[in-house]
Design a protein around this motif. Structure first.
Motif, PDB file in Angstrom:
ATOM      1  N   GLU A  31       0.604   5.202   0.692  1.00 26.23           N
ATOM      2  CA  GLU A  31      -0.296   6.087   1.418  1.00 26.23           C
ATOM      3  C   GLU A  31       0.102   7.550   1.284  1.00 26.23           C
ATOM      4  OE1 GLU A  31      -0.332   4.896   5.506  1.00 26.23           O
ATOM      5  OE2 GLU A  31      -0.898   2.850   5.033  1.00 26.23           O
ATOM      6  N   SER A  66       0.840  -1.197   0.000  1.00 26.17           N
ATOM      7  CA  SER A  66       0.000   0.000   0.000  1.00 26.17           C
ATOM      8  C   SER A  66       0.872   1.242   0.000  1.00 26.17           C
ATOM      9  CB  SER A  66      -0.947   0.005   1.198  1.00 26.17           C
ATOM     10  OG  SER A  66      -0.253   0.232   2.396  1.00 26.17           O
ATOM     11  N   TYR A  75      -1.247  11.041   3.380  1.00 24.13           N
ATOM     12  CA  TYR A  75      -2.093  11.382   4.528  1.00 24.13           C
ATOM     13  C   TYR A  75      -1.781  12.778   5.051  1.00 24.13           C
ATOM     14  CZ  TYR A  75       2.192  10.033   6.889  1.00 24.13           C
ATOM     15  OH  TYR A  75       3.504   9.936   7.274  1.00 24.13           O
ATOM     16  N   LYS A 133      -4.965   5.457   0.345  1.00 20.93           N
ATOM     17  CA  LYS A 133      -3.921   4.480   0.033  1.00 20.93           C
ATOM     18  C   LYS A 133      -4.355   3.631  -1.148  1.00 20.93           C
ATOM     19  CE  LYS A 133      -5.118   1.910   4.205  1.00 20.93           C
ATOM     20  NZ  LYS A 133      -4.596   1.316   5.414  1.00 20.93           N
TER      21      LYS A 133
END
Length: 167
Positions: free
Chosen positions: A92, A90, A94, A113
Motif C-alpha cells: 500500500e 498487499s 497512502y 494497493k
C-alpha cells in the motif's frame, strides 16, 4: 490432499521526531512456505496546527493467510477441496489527514494497493451449491476514514468507512 502454510511476519521500525515532523521508518517482512516479501514500512506526518490537523503519507505491506478456516469465515459456501494454500499480499501507498480536538478525533486517507494472490470466488462447475476459490492480482484504489466522539473519559462512540475500487 494435505496442505500446509507456514508464515513468519515481522515489522521492525524506528520512530524519529523533529519538531512538527514525525516519522516511522522500517520494513515489513513476510517469510512464508509459499512466498517471501519485503516492503518498506514508512509513515511520515507533519503537524500543520498542533495535533488538531496533521497530514501524513506512508507505505505498508499487509498479509492475509488464505487458509481453509479464514476463507470459510468469509464464505461458508466455499468448496473446501483446495488446490493450494497461500497468502494474499498487499503493498500500500497512502496519504491523508488526521487530528484531535477536545472530544473529537478523525483520520481520512486515500491510497493505492497492489495485491498478489487476491482471493475471488466463482461457481464450482461440479457442485453448483459451492463456490470455487480463484487467485489473481488486483490494483485497488481505496478511501478509508474514521471519526470518534469521546462522550466520557471511558466511553467513545464512532464510525469507520472503507471503500475499495478494484481495477
Amino acid at each position: 490432499k494435505w496442505h500446509s502454510l507456514y508464515n513468519f511476519h515481522t515489522s521492525p521500525y524506528f520512530i524519529l521526531t523533529f519538531g512538527k515532523f514525525k516519522g516511522l521508518v522500517g520494513a515489513s517482512a513476510l517469510i512464508s512456505s509459499h512466498r517471501s516479501a519485503i516492503f518498506p514500512k514508512i509513515d511520515l506526518s507533519y503537524a500543520i496546527y498542533k495535533n488538531h490537523v496533521q497530514v501524513f503519507a506512508g507505505t505498508d505491506q499487509r498479509t492475509f493467510s488464505n487458509t481453509v478456516h479464514n476463507l470459510t469465515n468469509i464464505n461458508p459456501f466455499m468448496n473446501t477441496h483446495l488446490q493450494d494454500l497461500n497468502n494474499s499480499i498487499s503493498k500500500e501507498i497512502y496519504a491523508g489527514m488526521k487530528g484531535e480536538y477536545s472530544f473529537l478525533s478523525y483520520q481520512f486517507s486515500l491510497g493505492i494497493k497492489d495485491v498478489k494472490n487476491m482471493t475471488f470466488f466463482s461457481f464450482d462447475t461440479l457442485d453448483v451449491t459451492r463456490l470455487s476459490l480463484e487467485y489473481d492480482g488486483a490494483r485497488i484504489v481505496f478511501f478509508t476514514g474514521n471519526i470518534d466522539f469521546r462522550i466520557t473519559k471511558t466511553t467513545t462512540v464512532g464510525g469507520w468507512l472503507n471503500q475499495n475500487m478494484i481495477n
